[in-house]
Write a protein that holds these residues in place. Structure first.
Motif, PDB file in Angstrom:
ATOM      1  N   SER A   3       0.830  -1.204   0.000  1.00 57.36           N
ATOM      2  CA  SER A   3       0.000   0.000   0.000  1.00 57.36           C
ATOM      3  C   SER A   3       0.866   1.256   0.000  1.00 57.36           C
ATOM      4  N   PHE A   4       1.931   1.245   0.787  1.00 47.60           N
ATOM      5  CA  PHE A   4       2.830   2.394   0.882  1.00 47.60           C
ATOM      6  C   PHE A   4       3.488   2.668  -0.467  1.00 47.60           C
ATOM      7  N   ASN A  42      12.037   4.088  -1.118  1.00 50.72           N
ATOM      8  CA  ASN A  42      13.013   4.077  -0.025  1.00 50.72           C
ATOM      9  C   ASN A  42      13.010   5.399   0.722  1.00 50.72           C
ATOM     10  N   ILE A  43      11.909   5.661   1.421  1.00 53.38           N
ATOM     11  CA  ILE A  43      11.766   6.894   2.198  1.00 53.38           C
ATOM     12  C   ILE A  43      11.284   6.512   3.601  1.00 53.38           C
ATOM     13  N   PRO A  44      11.444   7.400   4.566  1.00 52.93           N
ATOM     14  CA  PRO A  44      11.030   7.067   5.937  1.00 52.93           C
ATOM     15  C   PRO A  44       9.546   6.717   6.024  1.00 52.93           C
ATOM     16  N   CYS A  45       9.225   5.785   6.900  1.00 47.94           N
ATOM     17  CA  CYS A  45       7.840   5.397   7.148  1.00 47.94           C
ATOM     18  C   CYS A  45       7.743   4.889   8.583  1.00 47.94           C
ATOM     19  N   GLU A  46       6.542   4.551   8.987  1.00 46.46           N
ATOM     20  CA  GLU A  46       6.380   4.028  10.352  1.00 46.46           C
ATOM     21  C   GLU A  46       7.017   2.644  10.466  1.00 46.46           C
ATOM     22  N   ASP A  47       7.399   2.281  11.669  1.00 46.13           N
ATOM     23  CA  ASP A  47       7.993   0.963  11.918  1.00 46.13           C
ATOM     24  C   ASP A  47       6.861  -0.060  11.945  1.00 46.13           C
ATOM     25  N   PHE A  48       6.494  -0.563  10.768  1.00 45.97           N
ATOM     26  CA  PHE A  48       5.259  -1.319  10.630  1.00 45.97           C
ATOM     27  C   PHE A  48       5.320  -2.754  11.125  1.00 45.97           C
ATOM     28  N   ASN A  49       6.519  -3.318  11.285  1.00 44.04           N
ATOM     29  CA  ASN A  49       6.577  -4.698  11.791  1.00 44.04           C
ATOM     30  C   ASN A  49       7.497  -4.881  12.999  1.00 44.04           C
ATOM     31  N   VAL A  69      14.648   3.586   6.134  1.00 40.98           N
ATOM     32  CA  VAL A  69      13.578   3.841   5.175  1.00 40.98           C
ATOM     33  C   VAL A  69      12.855   2.530   4.879  1.00 40.98           C
ATOM     34  N   LEU A  70      11.779   2.599   4.126  1.00 40.75           N
ATOM     35  CA  LEU A  70      11.120   1.385   3.682  1.00 40.75           C
ATOM     36  C   LEU A  70      11.954   0.742   2.578  1.00 40.75           C
ATOM     37  N   VAL A  71      12.270  -0.535   2.727  1.00 41.45           N
ATOM     38  CA  VAL A  71      12.958  -1.274   1.673  1.00 41.45           C
ATOM     39  C   VAL A  71      12.127  -2.508   1.319  1.00 41.45           C
ATOM     40  N   HIS A  72      12.136  -2.858   0.053  1.00 39.87           N
ATOM     41  CA  HIS A  72      11.456  -4.077  -0.392  1.00 39.87           C
ATOM     42  C   HIS A  72      12.172  -5.291   0.169  1.00 39.87           C
ATOM     43  N   SER A  96      21.123   1.081   2.220  1.00 40.05           N
ATOM     44  CA  SER A  96      22.158   0.144   1.756  1.00 40.05           C
ATOM     45  C   SER A  96      21.628  -1.290   1.745  1.00 40.05           C
ATOM     46  N   TYR A  97      20.640  -1.579   2.581  1.00 42.06           N
ATOM     47  CA  TYR A  97      20.007  -2.904   2.622  1.00 42.06           C
ATOM     48  C   TYR A  97      19.418  -3.238   1.252  1.00 42.06           C
ATOM     49  N   GLU A  98      18.731  -2.272   0.665  1.00 39.19           N
ATOM     50  CA  GLU A  98      18.129  -2.456  -0.660  1.00 39.19           C
ATOM     51  C   GLU A  98      19.191  -2.480  -1.747  1.00 39.19           C
ATOM     52  N   HIS A  99      20.103  -1.523  -1.694  1.00 37.18           N
ATOM     53  CA  HIS A  99      21.076  -1.367  -2.764  1.00 37.18           C
ATOM     54  C   HIS A  99      22.069  -2.514  -2.836  1.00 37.18           C
ATOM     55  N   ALA A 100      22.458  -3.040  -1.703  1.00 38.62           N
ATOM     56  CA  ALA A 100      23.410  -4.157  -1.711  1.00 38.62           C
ATOM     57  C   ALA A 100      22.823  -5.375  -2.409  1.00 38.62           C
ATOM     58  N   TYR A 101      21.544  -5.623  -2.175  1.00 41.97           N
ATOM     59  CA  TYR A 101      20.881  -6.765  -2.812  1.00 41.97           C
ATOM     60  C   TYR A 101      20.788  -6.564  -4.316  1.00 41.97           C
TER      61      TYR A 101
END
Length: 300
Positions: free
Chosen positions: A86-87, A150-157, A195-198, A228-233
């Motif tokens: 949704s985000f 990849n932008i800030p969001c709430e800590d959803f989990n 940030v939010l990462v896939h 970096s979590y997203e980009h490294a993958y």
């Protein structure tokens, strides 16, 4: 005696692995869900497997998340995917349209999501014919999407990508010295804004339609983490260090800068230990310098 729609037994990961792709086993429950949501019942087909039960039925994708008895964290993945999908959509990322979601108390408690099926091919199939220019253009377009997402969001989990001890298991086989240095680095290094990462932008989680449009699917591994979590993958798994992709995504870059990004991201990624296995022999990685040197050799 209660008559259940779902007939099979689920008790642990091994039992789930045997059934989660079986059309025969899931068809009654899938049809029940479709009727419940006032959607047409159609022929059921398999889709690329992940860890949940995912099938195509007509123009829809039906995703049934693993129940607690399977020990695969399906409820957490449902929560993550519901929020992150949704985000991403609300911020302009091309993703599947969610038609319905809900839950069913049957033999087990099942959470489900129904999405519009996207006509397209997975990245690995489409990219096999890419020229260098097409690689560059694809990566540039993908960067536009990840920058939106990849932008800030709430800590959803509530998952701590950096320090949650449950996320260190893929490093168990590495040397004691490497594990010690890694934990010291995690506890002292500033990884930057979260940030939010896939989290799993691999071959089967990106679809390309006939017009060349990119769609991102399967947000079950999404998390709040440094970019970096997203980009490294992406660097190591999707692009496989290919220069045309890297230039399209990062522009003109210095090898040392990408090494830093990849190094940080791999060390905190839930799949980090596996990523290193994919790019070389793990027994040769006995300290953080060994990992950094290997990444430099790949990127330079």
């Amino acid at each position: 005696m209660t008559e259940y729609i779902f007939k099979s037994e689920i008790s642990g990961k091994a039992s789930w692995a045997k059934i989660y792709q079986s059309i025969e086993i899931w068809e009654p429950l899938i049809n029940f869900i479709l009727e419940k949501e006032n959607l047409p019942v159609s022929k059921i087909e398999n889709l690329s497997p992940g860890t949940n039960a995912v099938f195509k039925s007509g123009g829809y994708v039906v995703k049934i998340f693993s129940p607690i008895e399977a020990d695969y964290g399906g409820e957490a993945e449902y929560k993550s995917e519901s929020y992150a999908l949704s985000f991403a959509q609300s911020h302009g990322v091309s993703v599947p349209k969610v038609i319905a979601n809900g839950e069913i108390d049957d033999k087990y408690h099942f959470l489900y999501m129904i999405m519009k099926y996207i006509e397209g091919v997975e990245f690995n199939e489409a990219s096999a014919k890419f020229t260098d220019d097409e690689k560059f253009a694809f990566a540039k377009r993908l960067r536009e999407f990840t920058d939106l997402m990849n932008i800030p969001c709430e800590d959803f989990n509530g998952i701590d990508a950096i320090r949650d001890p449950c996320r260190h298991k893929r490093w168990d086989e590495y040397s004691e010295n490497f594990k010690k240095e890694r934990l010291e680095y995690l506890n002292t290094h500033d990884f930057g804004e979260k940030v939010l990462v896939h989290g799993d932008l691999g071959n089967d989680n990106m679809l390309i339609d006939n017009a060349g449009n990119i769609y991102i699917i399967d947000f079950a591994d999404s998390i709040v983490a440094p970019q970096s979590y997203e980009h490294a993958y992406l660097i190591s798994v999707l692009f496989k260090f290919d220069k045309s992709y890297l230039q399209g995504y990062f522009g003109e870059y210095k090898a040392s800068e990408l090494v830093d990004i990849c190094f940080d991201g791999i060390l905190i990624h839930d799949f980090g230990g596996w990523i290193v296995e994919e790019i070389g022999k793990t027994e040769e990685i006995n300290c953080l310098k060994d990992l950094r040197d290997r990444l430099y050799d790949k990127i330079k």
